[in-house]
Design a protein around this motif. Sequence first.
Motif, PDB file in Angstrom:
ATOM      1  N   GLY A  97       0.828  -1.197   0.000  1.00  0.00           N
ATOM      2  CA  GLY A  97       0.000   0.000   0.000  1.00  0.00           C
ATOM      3  C   GLY A  97       0.860   1.243   0.000  1.00  0.00           C
ATOM      4  N   ARG A  98       0.275   2.372   0.427  1.00  0.00           N
ATOM      5  CA  ARG A  98       0.982   3.650   0.466  1.00  0.00           C
ATOM      6  C   ARG A  98       0.740   4.325   1.802  1.00  0.00           C
ATOM      7  N   ASN A  99       1.722   5.111   2.240  1.00  0.00           N
ATOM      8  CA  ASN A  99       1.553   5.866   3.478  1.00  0.00           C
ATOM      9  C   ASN A  99       1.056   7.275   3.144  1.00  0.00           C
ATOM     10  N   ALA A 100       0.979   8.149   4.136  1.00  0.00           N
ATOM     11  CA  ALA A 100       0.450   9.500   3.943  1.00  0.00           C
ATOM     12  C   ALA A 100       1.353  10.340   3.041  1.00  0.00           C
ATOM     13  N   ASN A 101       2.655  10.010   2.991  1.00  0.00           N
ATOM     14  CA  ASN A 101       3.594  10.739   2.124  1.00  0.00           C
ATOM     15  C   ASN A 101       3.631  10.172   0.711  1.00  0.00           C
ATOM     16  N   ASN A 102       2.700   9.282   0.385  1.00  0.00           N
ATOM     17  CA  ASN A 102       2.586   8.647  -0.924  1.00  0.00           C
ATOM     18  C   ASN A 102       3.811   7.786  -1.252  1.00  0.00           C
ATOM     19  N   GLU A 103       4.420   7.210  -0.231  1.00  0.00           N
ATOM     20  CA  GLU A 103       5.530   6.280  -0.407  1.00  0.00           C
ATOM     21  C   GLU A 103       4.987   4.855  -0.323  1.00  0.00           C
ATOM     22  N   ASP A 104       5.579   3.951  -1.101  1.00  0.00           N
ATOM     23  CA  ASP A 104       5.147   2.562  -1.077  1.00  0.00           C
ATOM     24  C   ASP A 104       5.573   1.898   0.225  1.00  0.00           C
ATOM     25  N   ILE A 105       4.631   1.193   0.853  1.00  0.00           N
ATOM     26  CA  ILE A 105       4.942   0.441   2.071  1.00  0.00           C
ATOM     27  C   ILE A 105       4.486  -0.999   1.877  1.00  0.00           C
ATOM     28  N   MET A 106       5.078  -1.890   2.658  1.00  0.00           N
ATOM     29  CA  MET A 106       4.716  -3.298   2.632  1.00  0.00           C
ATOM     30  C   MET A 106       4.419  -3.723   4.072  1.00  0.00           C
ATOM     31  N   VAL A 107       3.205  -4.203   4.309  1.00  0.00           N
ATOM     32  CA  VAL A 107       2.754  -4.586   5.643  1.00  0.00           C
ATOM     33  C   VAL A 107       2.683  -6.116   5.690  1.00  0.00           C
ATOM     34  N   GLU A 108       3.399  -6.703   6.642  1.00  0.00           N
ATOM     35  CA  GLU A 108       3.356  -8.148   6.848  1.00  0.00           C
ATOM     36  C   GLU A 108       2.448  -8.435   8.031  1.00  0.00           C
ATOM     37  N   VAL A 109       1.417  -9.247   7.803  1.00  0.00           N
ATOM     38  CA  VAL A 109       0.473  -9.590   8.862  1.00  0.00           C
ATOM     39  C   VAL A 109       0.388 -11.102   8.992  1.00  0.00           C
ATOM     40  N   ILE A 110       0.172 -11.556  10.214  1.00  0.00           N
ATOM     41  CA  ILE A 110      -0.058 -12.975  10.477  1.00  0.00           C
ATOM     42  C   ILE A 110      -1.528 -13.128  10.826  1.00  0.00           C
ATOM     43  N   ASN A 111      -2.217 -13.942  10.047  1.00  0.00           N
ATOM     44  CA  ASN A 111      -3.656 -14.134  10.202  1.00  0.00           C
ATOM     45  C   ASN A 111      -3.905 -15.420  10.984  1.00  0.00           C
ATOM     46  N   TYR A 112      -4.435 -15.272  12.196  1.00  0.00           N
ATOM     47  CA  TYR A 112      -4.849 -16.408  13.006  1.00  0.00           C
ATOM     48  C   TYR A 112      -6.364 -16.548  12.872  1.00  0.00           C
ATOM     49  N   SER A 113      -6.908 -17.609  13.456  1.00  0.00           N
ATOM     50  CA  SER A 113      -8.354 -17.815  13.347  1.00  0.00           C
ATOM     51  C   SER A 113      -9.146 -16.804  14.165  1.00  0.00           C
ATOM     52  N   ASP A 114      -8.530 -16.231  15.209  1.00  0.00           N
ATOM     53  CA  ASP A 114      -9.266 -15.311  16.074  1.00  0.00           C
ATOM     54  C   ASP A 114      -8.692 -13.901  16.131  1.00  0.00           C
ATOM     55  N   ARG A 115      -7.510 -13.667  15.546  1.00  0.00           N
ATOM     56  CA  ARG A 115      -6.901 -12.337  15.608  1.00  0.00           C
ATOM     57  C   ARG A 115      -5.916 -12.166  14.454  1.00  0.00           C
ATOM     58  N   VAL A 116      -5.461 -10.926  14.296  1.00  0.00           N
ATOM     59  CA  VAL A 116      -4.470 -10.573  13.279  1.00  0.00           C
ATOM     60  C   VAL A 116      -3.346  -9.819  13.976  1.00  0.00           C
ATOM     61  N   ILE A 117      -2.113 -10.192  13.682  1.00  0.00           N
ATOM     62  CA  ILE A 117      -0.957  -9.493  14.247  1.00  0.00           C
ATOM     63  C   ILE A 117      -0.192  -8.849  13.097  1.00  0.00           C
ATOM     64  N   VAL A 118       0.028  -7.535  13.193  1.00  0.00           N
ATOM     65  CA  VAL A 118       0.853  -6.842  12.211  1.00  0.00           C
ATOM     66  C   VAL A 118       2.291  -7.083  12.614  1.00  0.00           C
ATOM     67  N   LYS A 119       2.980  -7.918  11.851  1.00  0.00           N
ATOM     68  CA  LYS A 119       4.337  -8.344  12.195  1.00  0.00           C
ATOM     69  C   LYS A 119       5.373  -7.267  11.915  1.00  0.00           C
ATOM     70  N   ASP A 120       5.289  -6.636  10.743  1.00  0.00           N
ATOM     71  CA  ASP A 120       6.302  -5.654  10.375  1.00  0.00           C
ATOM     72  C   ASP A 120       5.763  -4.748   9.276  1.00  0.00           C
ATOM     73  N   VAL A 121       6.335  -3.555   9.188  1.00  0.00           N
ATOM     74  CA  VAL A 121       6.029  -2.599   8.127  1.00  0.00           C
ATOM     75  C   VAL A 121       7.366  -2.179   7.524  1.00  0.00           C
ATOM     76  N   LYS A 122       7.444  -2.229   6.194  1.00  0.00           N
ATOM     77  CA  LYS A 122       8.700  -1.881   5.519  1.00  0.00           C
ATOM     78  C   LYS A 122       8.421  -0.882   4.408  1.00  0.00           C
ATOM     79  N   LYS A 123       9.419  -0.028   4.149  1.00  0.00           N
ATOM     80  CA  LYS A 123       9.376   0.832   2.963  1.00  0.00           C
ATOM     81  C   LYS A 123       9.854   0.014   1.781  1.00  0.00           C
ATOM     82  N   GLU A 124       9.284   0.283   0.631  1.00  0.00           N
ATOM     83  CA  GLU A 124       9.736  -0.415  -0.578  1.00  0.00           C
ATOM     84  C   GLU A 124      10.653   0.466  -1.376  1.00  0.00           C
TER      85      GLU A 124
END
Length: 124
Positions: A97-124
């Motif tokens: 996706g993109r952040n507020a400064n219109n820079e490309d970002i990559m969000v890594e999420v771990i999807n469990y059956s009952d919750r979601v954990i945002v593992k890391d956010v990186k600039k591309e």
Amino acid sequence: MKFKFRLAYYLFGLLLGSMFLAFFFKEKKTEFCYLPNCRVLKDLRSKPITYSDATTAKFAENWVSLEDIKKTLQHGDVDFSKSNVPMDKGKLYVVEGRNANNEDIMVEVINYSDRVIVKDVKKE
């Protein structure tokens, strides 16, 4: 019956049916979500989200915010070549996706059956 009268009846019925469907879909607040990208993002948004220590450290750097991650999970693109990988009894998804400064970002999420954990956010 002549063709132009049949066409007029058909178009009138089509107009009434379209108005009927638009009324009900507007009241139910439904959305068309049958494509794989939309289904994954909707599943991620439907569960409670928690943030890892690495992600909260990125918030302190002020190049990404919580709002950027929410928008990425709403309008981002899932990279299926890097996603759907089993990890810690859940599945890893990479959302671009993109952040507020219109820079490309990559969000890594771990999807469990009952919750979601945002593992890391990186600039591309």
